[in-house]
Enzyme design. Sequence first.
Site, short mmCIF file in Angstrom:
data_model
loop_
_atom_site.label_atom_id
_atom_site.label_comp_id
_atom_site.label_asym_id
_atom_site.label_seq_id
_atom_site.Cartn_x
_atom_site.Cartn_y
_atom_site.Cartn_z
N ASP A 1 52.74 -2.51 21.40
CA ASP A 1 53.19 -2.13 22.75
C ASP A 1 53.95 -3.31 23.39
OD1 ASP A 1 53.38 -0.33 24.80
OD2 ASP A 1 51.26 -0.44 25.39
N LYS B 1 56.41 0.28 21.05
CA LYS B 1 56.37 1.29 22.12
C LYS B 1 56.82 0.63 23.41
CE LYS B 1 52.46 2.80 24.30
NZ LYS B 1 52.81 2.50 25.71
N GLU C 1 51.78 10.53 29.32
CA GLU C 1 50.52 10.11 29.96
C GLU C 1 50.37 10.76 31.32
OE1 GLU C 1 49.58 5.92 29.84
OE2 GLU C 1 47.88 6.18 31.21
N SER D 1 47.05 -2.04 27.13
CA SER D 1 45.73 -1.86 27.75
C SER D 1 44.81 -3.00 27.34
CB SER D 1 45.13 -0.50 27.35
OG SER D 1 45.25 -0.29 25.96
N GLU E 1 57.66 1.63 27.81
CA GLU E 1 57.50 2.61 28.90
C GLU E 1 58.82 2.84 29.62
OE1 GLU E 1 54.42 1.33 31.58
OE2 GLU E 1 52.91 1.19 29.99
O1 KIV Z 1 48.36 0.56 26.45
C1 KIV Z 1 47.88 1.62 26.02
O2 KIV Z 1 46.76 1.66 25.50
C2 KIV Z 1 48.70 2.82 26.12
C3 KIV Z 1 48.03 4.12 25.84
C4 KIV Z 1 47.14 4.48 26.94
C5 KIV Z 1 49.02 5.18 25.55
O3 KIV Z 1 49.84 2.73 26.47
#
Ligand code: KIV
Length: 277
Positions: free
Chosen positions: A86, A116, A185, A48, A118
């Site tokens: 992420d 993390k 989510e 994000s 997806e």
């Molecule tokens: O990128 C992010 O901030 C996320 C969260 C919304 C879980 O993946």
Amino acid sequence: MERKKVTISDFMQKKEAGQKITMMTAYDYPTAGLVDQAEMDSILVGDSLAMVVLGHDSTVPVTMDEMLHHCKAVVRGAAHSFVIGDMPFMSYQVSPEKAVSNAGRFIKEARCDAVKLEGGTEMAPVVRAIVVAGIPVCAHIGLTPQTATKLSGFKVQGKDAEGARELVESARELEKAGAFMIVLECIPDAVAARITEALNIPTIGIGAGKYCDGQVLVYHDLVGLFERFVPKMVKQYVNLAPMVKKALIQYKEEVESGAFPGAEHSFTMKAEEAEKL
Ligand code: KIV
């Protein structure tokens, strides 16, 4: 009591004890410090970042180098919270080998605690490969912003029985593949409850209701620093943008009028030295 660095076994213990896990995004050193001081269990350096910090209109354009740059700053500010980096779009989809080497950069170069990524069942082999390499993986299902176009937009997922069953199946496969945690989510709360019940690993919700093992929000949404839109799942705890704007305008006006800097913000020299100028 001295605060210790949060570990994966702390997350498991919290789930078993029915205690909620807290997670917040952060993208820089000062914010990470504040989140850590708030005693948040985990900090997610979310992709994000692309939208709330870098000004893109989706999470897709953010690069590995940009993510690592911000992860490094967050890790420096987070003394206790567990930091998750992420993985950006196309850093893990091409092959499990590429995924492992990119995940490794989050750990080795940025010193994150975990990564993390997806995706559902189709990502289980990738999760397995990264976990086998010794890197903890947090999975992320439901509305997956990197592939929002494929999902026909930013929509709640799993609203019918078939979609909900697929989500439960994905969550099970990702757990089997070795994920230590899973973000849910934008899914109905009943589906999140079913997944949370079905798994041994903790679920972290964002727009997934109160039955998850924990919650995550995007920092800029929570403090009112992202003005483009406020998603339904966000609770804005403070609205900083107008306060910051007010302060900036006051500063500008005081510079223009000469009211700033005053004597209290200036440095002086001895009169005899000033005379020699
Ligand atoms: O990128 C992010 O901030 C996320 C969260 C919304 C879980 O993946």
